[in-house]
Design a protein around this motif. Structure first.
Motif, PDB file in Angstrom:
ATOM      1  N   ILE A 170       0.838  -1.204   0.000  1.00 16.77           N
ATOM      2  CA  ILE A 170       0.000   0.000   0.000  1.00 16.77           C
ATOM      3  C   ILE A 170       0.870   1.250   0.000  1.00 16.77           C
ATOM      4  O   ILE A 170       0.547   2.243  -0.668  1.00 16.77           O
ATOM      5  CB  ILE A 170      -0.983  -0.047   1.176  1.00 16.77           C
ATOM      6  CG1 ILE A 170      -1.998  -1.182   0.943  1.00 16.77           C
ATOM      7  CG2 ILE A 170      -1.691   1.291   1.353  1.00 16.77           C
ATOM      8  CD1 ILE A 170      -2.884  -1.488   2.120  1.00 16.77           C
ATOM      9  N   VAL A 173       1.855   1.805  -3.537  1.00 14.25           N
ATOM     10  CA  VAL A 173       0.735   2.335  -4.307  1.00 14.25           C
ATOM     11  C   VAL A 173       0.576   3.833  -4.054  1.00 14.25           C
ATOM     12  O   VAL A 173       0.401   4.627  -4.989  1.00 14.25           O
ATOM     13  CB  VAL A 173      -0.560   1.580  -3.959  1.00 14.25           C
ATOM     14  CG1 VAL A 173      -1.780   2.291  -4.532  1.00 14.25           C
ATOM     15  CG2 VAL A 173      -0.496   0.142  -4.464  1.00 14.25           C
ATOM     16  N   VAL A 174       0.672   4.234  -2.798  1.00 14.98           N
ATOM     17  CA  VAL A 174       0.517   5.652  -2.452  1.00 14.98           C
ATOM     18  C   VAL A 174       1.667   6.470  -3.040  1.00 14.98           C
ATOM     19  O   VAL A 174       1.455   7.568  -3.575  1.00 14.98           O
ATOM     20  CB  VAL A 174       0.425   5.817  -0.923  1.00 14.98           C
ATOM     21  CG1 VAL A 174       0.451   7.292  -0.528  1.00 14.98           C
ATOM     22  CG2 VAL A 174      -0.847   5.147  -0.397  1.00 14.98           C
ATOM     23  N   GLN A 179      -3.616   5.342  -5.913  1.00 15.65           N
ATOM     24  CA  GLN A 179      -4.699   4.904  -5.030  1.00 15.65           C
ATOM     25  C   GLN A 179      -6.007   4.681  -5.774  1.00 15.65           C
ATOM     26  O   GLN A 179      -6.786   3.801  -5.391  1.00 15.65           O
ATOM     27  CB  GLN A 179      -4.928   5.924  -3.912  1.00 15.65           C
ATOM     28  CG  GLN A 179      -3.751   6.124  -2.982  1.00 15.65           C
ATOM     29  CD  GLN A 179      -2.912   7.316  -3.372  1.00 15.65           C
ATOM     30  OE1 GLN A 179      -2.517   7.430  -4.522  1.00 15.65           O
ATOM     31  NE2 GLN A 179      -2.636   8.194  -2.419  1.00 15.65           N
ATOM     32  N   ARG A 203      -6.372   3.272   3.206  1.00 11.40           N
ATOM     33  CA  ARG A 203      -5.634   4.181   2.318  1.00 11.40           C
ATOM     34  C   ARG A 203      -5.915   3.917   0.840  1.00 11.40           C
ATOM     35  O   ARG A 203      -5.508   4.717  -0.009  1.00 11.40           O
ATOM     36  CB  ARG A 203      -4.135   4.051   2.587  1.00 11.40           C
ATOM     37  CG  ARG A 203      -3.745   4.330   4.036  1.00 11.40           C
ATOM     38  CD  ARG A 203      -2.289   4.059   4.271  1.00 11.40           C
ATOM     39  NE  ARG A 203      -1.431   5.060   3.630  1.00 11.40           N
ATOM     40  CZ  ARG A 203      -0.129   4.906   3.465  1.00 11.40           C
ATOM     41  NH1 ARG A 203       0.468   3.785   3.851  1.00 11.40           N
ATOM     42  NH2 ARG A 203       0.579   5.858   2.891  1.00 11.40           N
ATOM     43  N   VAL A 204      -6.563   2.803   0.543  1.00 11.68           N
ATOM     44  CA  VAL A 204      -6.808   2.416  -0.851  1.00 11.68           C
ATOM     45  C   VAL A 204      -8.203   1.809  -0.970  1.00 11.68           C
ATOM     46  O   VAL A 204      -8.793   1.380   0.030  1.00 11.68           O
ATOM     47  CB  VAL A 204      -5.765   1.374  -1.330  1.00 11.68           C
ATOM     48  CG1 VAL A 204      -4.378   1.984  -1.444  1.00 11.68           C
ATOM     49  CG2 VAL A 204      -5.760   0.156  -0.415  1.00 11.68           C
TER      50      VAL A 204
END
Length: 317
Positions: A170, A173-174, A179, A203-204
């Motif tokens: 994650i 990804v950020v 996202q 967060r996603v």
């Protein structure tokens, strides 16, 4: 070739080799697909490990699973989502690979977690689902960063995280600003709190995989618990009996939530709901499941599912 040079070459190749979508193909790219997750109608096509099987109507032969070529085929065909798998190397790099070892899918041997990225870079991916007799290709193992970059503006990614590395994935990804171009999944049982609002899943975009403990779990109750907090973008169904579908579909329908099921292999719904059955009679598999409330299908036959989606009769209201 160094990692930076390899990354640049891989992304240039992805851009140059990506075939153009045929006229009349559905809108491509993650934004319209993400919007459709919030709508109750219409089928969403998820290609399992990318578009690795031949797609003769589009002129494509097989591609290695989880490869840039598999992504290219998906994007050109108008597939909505590419499912792909993430593992971590010995030197802490996140790579796109399903198995714990490289034996099935490459010309090498060994555990991914025990190998450095440079060692993995030297391997060649085998055609389609691999195996000792599968031909070698010019495709190589890529990192998560490279897959995210190659998918930008082309296709939504379903990241299937194969180890306890959710925070690292994650974070990646950020950092990539991706996202809104992915969704993440993990399992949820009857005692599992609502995960979509918990760290790091908050967060996603998140989708719980409902656990069918003992083969007869109350899937409707599990889904209801997962909907108690921040809503997920959908829910993935486990291997299950057909009579378990109606109660969980009723919960999803009331909340306007999409349900996803695997039809790969023999299918995750017992009783003839697999890809091979769908190739013979798509209405009896994808059609029956859609009528019962499943509208996201993960398949190894995305070309056939796309064709059925276009050809199927309109659903009466």
């Amino acid at each position: 070739m160094g990692d930076r040079s390899y990354r640049t070459a891989a992304l240039i190749a992805a851009a140059l080799l990506l075939p153009r979508a045929a006229p009349g193909a559905p809108p491509q790219g993650p934004a319209p697909v993400r919007a459709r997750f919030a709508e109750p109608e219409g089928v969403i096509v998820v290609a399992h490990r990318g578009c690795h099987n031949p797609a003769p109507r589009h002129g494509f032969g097989p591609a290695p699973e989880n490869s840039l070529r598999a992504l290219e085929h998906c994007a050109a065909m108008g597939v909505d989502v590419m499912e792909t798998d993430v593992l971590r190397t010995a030197d802490g790099q996140l790579v796109i690979m399903h198995d714990e070892t490289v034996d099935r899918t490459t010309d090498g041997t060994g555990r991914v977690a025990a190998m450095r990225l440079a060692e993995l870079r030297a391997l060649r991916l085998r055609e389609n689902l691999g195996g000792a007799d599968a031909p070698l290709t010019d495709q190589r193992i890529v990192t998560l960063d490279e897959m995210l970059a190659a998918a930008r503006g082309r296709i939504l990614l379903n990241l299937d995280i194969k180890a306890a590395i959710y925070p690292e994935v994650i974070d990646a990804v950020v950092r990539a600003g991706a996202q809104d171009r992915v969704f993440i999944k993990t399992e949820a049982g009857i005692e599992t709190p609502a995960l979509a609002g918990l760290t790091p899943y908050d967060r996603v975009p998140f989708m719980p995989i409902l656990l069918n403990a003992g083969g007869r779990a109350d899937l409707a109750a599990i889904l209801t618990r997962q909907l108690a907090g921040k809503p997920p973008i959908g829910a993935e169904l486990p291997r299950m009996q057909l009579d378990q579908l109606a109660p969980v579909a009723a919960v999803a329908r009331r909340r306007g939530l999409r349900l996803m099921v695997n039809t790969l292999g023999e299918g995750f719904v017992a009783g003839g709901f697999g890809d091979l059955d769908a190739l013979r009679d798509p209405a009896s598999v994808w059609g029956r499941l859609a009528a019962a409330g499943v509208t996201v299908f993960q398949t190894d036959e995305p070309e056939a599912l796309l064709r059925w989606r276009v050809d199927r009769p309109a659903t009466p209201h």
